[in-house]
Scaffold this motif. Structure first.
Motif, PDB file in Angstrom:
ATOM      1  N   CYS A 189     -20.363  30.618 -19.757  1.00  0.00           N
ATOM      2  CA  CYS A 189     -21.594  30.359 -20.504  1.00  0.00           C
ATOM      3  C   CYS A 189     -21.613  28.938 -21.034  1.00  0.00           C
ATOM      4  O   CYS A 189     -22.638  28.276 -21.027  1.00  0.00           O
ATOM      5  CB  CYS A 189     -21.738  31.349 -21.660  1.00  0.00           C
ATOM      6  SG  CYS A 189     -22.254  32.981 -21.115  1.00  0.00           S
ATOM      7  N   ASP A 190     -20.453  28.447 -21.512  1.00  0.00           N
ATOM      8  CA  ASP A 190     -20.382  27.072 -22.007  1.00  0.00           C
ATOM      9  C   ASP A 190     -20.665  26.078 -20.891  1.00  0.00           C
ATOM     10  O   ASP A 190     -21.367  25.091 -21.101  1.00  0.00           O
ATOM     11  CB  ASP A 190     -19.005  26.788 -22.625  1.00  0.00           C
ATOM     12  CG  ASP A 190     -18.831  27.493 -23.967  1.00  0.00           C
ATOM     13  OD1 ASP A 190     -19.852  27.855 -24.585  1.00  0.00           O
ATOM     14  OD2 ASP A 190     -17.678  27.671 -24.390  1.00  0.00           O
ATOM     15  N   ASN A 224     -22.440  26.623 -18.187  1.00  0.00           N
ATOM     16  CA  ASN A 224     -23.862  26.696 -17.863  1.00  0.00           C
ATOM     17  C   ASN A 224     -24.685  25.921 -18.888  1.00  0.00           C
ATOM     18  O   ASN A 224     -25.617  25.205 -18.536  1.00  0.00           O
ATOM     19  CB  ASN A 224     -24.343  28.145 -17.813  1.00  0.00           C
ATOM     20  CG  ASN A 224     -23.871  28.861 -16.562  1.00  0.00           C
ATOM     21  OD1 ASN A 224     -23.553  28.230 -15.569  1.00  0.00           O
ATOM     22  ND2 ASN A 224     -23.825  30.175 -16.630  1.00  0.00           N
ATOM     23  N   ARG A 225     -24.336  26.056 -20.165  1.00  0.00           N
ATOM     24  CA  ARG A 225     -25.048  25.354 -21.225  1.00  0.00           C
ATOM     25  C   ARG A 225     -24.892  23.844 -21.059  1.00  0.00           C
ATOM     26  O   ARG A 225     -25.856  23.095 -21.166  1.00  0.00           O
ATOM     27  CB  ARG A 225     -24.527  25.791 -22.598  1.00  0.00           C
ATOM     28  CG  ARG A 225     -25.249  25.131 -23.757  1.00  0.00           C
ATOM     29  CD  ARG A 225     -24.687  25.568 -25.111  1.00  0.00           C
ATOM     30  NE  ARG A 225     -23.252  25.367 -25.228  1.00  0.00           N
ATOM     31  CZ  ARG A 225     -22.657  24.193 -25.467  1.00  0.00           C
ATOM     32  NH1 ARG A 225     -23.388  23.101 -25.592  1.00  0.00           N
ATOM     33  NH2 ARG A 225     -21.348  24.107 -25.585  1.00  0.00           N
ATOM     34  N   VAL A 226     -23.680  23.403 -20.750  1.00  0.00           N
ATOM     35  CA  VAL A 226     -23.411  21.980 -20.560  1.00  0.00           C
ATOM     36  C   VAL A 226     -24.212  21.449 -19.372  1.00  0.00           C
ATOM     37  O   VAL A 226     -24.827  20.381 -19.455  1.00  0.00           O
ATOM     38  CB  VAL A 226     -21.901  21.724 -20.373  1.00  0.00           C
ATOM     39  CG1 VAL A 226     -21.639  20.300 -19.916  1.00  0.00           C
ATOM     40  CG2 VAL A 226     -21.154  22.033 -21.658  1.00  0.00           C
ATOM     41  N   ARG A 227     -24.228  22.190 -18.290  1.00  0.00           N
ATOM     42  CA  ARG A 227     -24.999  21.764 -17.115  1.00  0.00           C
ATOM     43  C   ARG A 227     -26.490  21.709 -17.432  1.00  0.00           C
ATOM     44  O   ARG A 227     -27.186  20.777 -17.038  1.00  0.00           O
ATOM     45  CB  ARG A 227     -24.729  22.680 -15.923  1.00  0.00           C
ATOM     46  CG  ARG A 227     -23.391  22.411 -15.252  1.00  0.00           C
ATOM     47  CD  ARG A 227     -23.293  23.091 -13.898  1.00  0.00           C
ATOM     48  NE  ARG A 227     -23.501  24.523 -13.945  1.00  0.00           N
ATOM     49  CZ  ARG A 227     -22.532  25.433 -14.129  1.00  0.00           C
ATOM     50  NH1 ARG A 227     -21.284  25.049 -14.279  1.00  0.00           N
ATOM     51  NH2 ARG A 227     -22.813  26.707 -14.150  1.00  0.00           N
ATOM     52  N   ARG A 228     -26.996  22.711 -18.164  1.00  0.00           N
ATOM     53  CA  ARG A 228     -28.414  22.711 -18.528  1.00  0.00           C
ATOM     54  C   ARG A 228     -28.748  21.513 -19.411  1.00  0.00           C
ATOM     55  O   ARG A 228     -29.813  20.912 -19.266  1.00  0.00           O
ATOM     56  CB  ARG A 228     -28.786  24.025 -19.236  1.00  0.00           C
ATOM     57  CG  ARG A 228     -29.103  25.125 -18.246  1.00  0.00           C
ATOM     58  CD  ARG A 228     -29.770  26.303 -18.952  1.00  0.00           C
ATOM     59  NE  ARG A 228     -29.083  27.507 -18.521  1.00  0.00           N
ATOM     60  CZ  ARG A 228     -28.189  28.196 -19.227  1.00  0.00           C
ATOM     61  NH1 ARG A 228     -27.874  27.850 -20.435  1.00  0.00           N
ATOM     62  NH2 ARG A 228     -27.619  29.256 -18.732  1.00  0.00           N
ATOM     63  N   GLU A 229     -27.854  21.172 -20.314  1.00  0.00           N
ATOM     64  CA  GLU A 229     -28.068  19.999 -21.164  1.00  0.00           C
ATOM     65  C   GLU A 229     -28.111  18.720 -20.323  1.00  0.00           C
ATOM     66  O   GLU A 229     -28.940  17.834 -20.577  1.00  0.00           O
ATOM     67  CB  GLU A 229     -26.979  19.899 -22.236  1.00  0.00           C
ATOM     68  CG  GLU A 229     -27.116  20.934 -23.331  1.00  0.00           C
ATOM     69  CD  GLU A 229     -25.961  20.918 -24.327  1.00  0.00           C
ATOM     70  OE1 GLU A 229     -25.090  20.023 -24.246  1.00  0.00           O
ATOM     71  OE2 GLU A 229     -25.932  21.817 -25.182  1.00  0.00           O
ATOM     72  N   LYS A 230     -27.233  18.627 -19.332  1.00  0.00           N
ATOM     73  CA  LYS A 230     -27.244  17.461 -18.440  1.00  0.00           C
ATOM     74  C   LYS A 230     -28.547  17.394 -17.657  1.00  0.00           C
ATOM     75  O   LYS A 230     -29.131  16.316 -17.490  1.00  0.00           O
ATOM     76  CB  LYS A 230     -26.061  17.504 -17.472  1.00  0.00           C
ATOM     77  CG  LYS A 230     -24.729  17.207 -18.114  1.00  0.00           C
ATOM     78  CD  LYS A 230     -23.611  17.279 -17.080  1.00  0.00           C
ATOM     79  CE  LYS A 230     -22.266  17.014 -17.712  1.00  0.00           C
ATOM     80  NZ  LYS A 230     -21.175  17.122 -16.727  1.00  0.00           N
ATOM     81  N   SER A 247     -32.702  24.622 -13.876  1.00  0.00           N
ATOM     82  CA  SER A 247     -32.077  24.799 -15.193  1.00  0.00           C
ATOM     83  C   SER A 247     -32.343  26.164 -15.802  1.00  0.00           C
ATOM     84  O   SER A 247     -31.913  26.442 -16.912  1.00  0.00           O
ATOM     85  CB  SER A 247     -32.551  23.705 -16.156  1.00  0.00           C
ATOM     86  OG  SER A 247     -33.916  23.871 -16.457  1.00  0.00           O
TER      87      SER A 247
END
Length: 80
Positions: free
Chosen positions: A3-4, A6-12, A79
């Motif tokens: 999950c972390d 995925n969150r990091v990728r979405r932020e990028k 995203s």
């Protein structure tokens, strides 16, 4: 952990989309300026080689804006 990531990728992706939107706005402003210059150029110049070059530049800028919009759309879809 997944999950972390995925969150990091979405932020990028979000940051990239924001950057692309800024770039699109800049290119769109350049396009508007170029179109305005062309529209206010005497007709005899518009019809000559300089006018053709201006029209080609306008066309390329329009394509660039469209391509940036497509990239933004694809990234936003990725995203989810």
């Amino acid at each position: 952990m997944v999950c972390d990531l995925n969150r990091v990728r979405r932020e990028k992706i979000f940051k990239t989309v924001t950057s692309l939107k800024n770039i699109r706005d800049t290119v769109s402003n350049i396009l508007d300026e170029e179109q305005n210059v062309f529209d206010n150029t005497p007709e005899n110049i518009q019809d000559g080689s300089k006018g053709e070059k201006m029209q080609e530049a306008i066309s390329q800028l329009e394509d660039a804006v469209d391509n940036i919009d497509e990239a933004i759309e694809s990234l936003e879809e990725a995203s989810v």
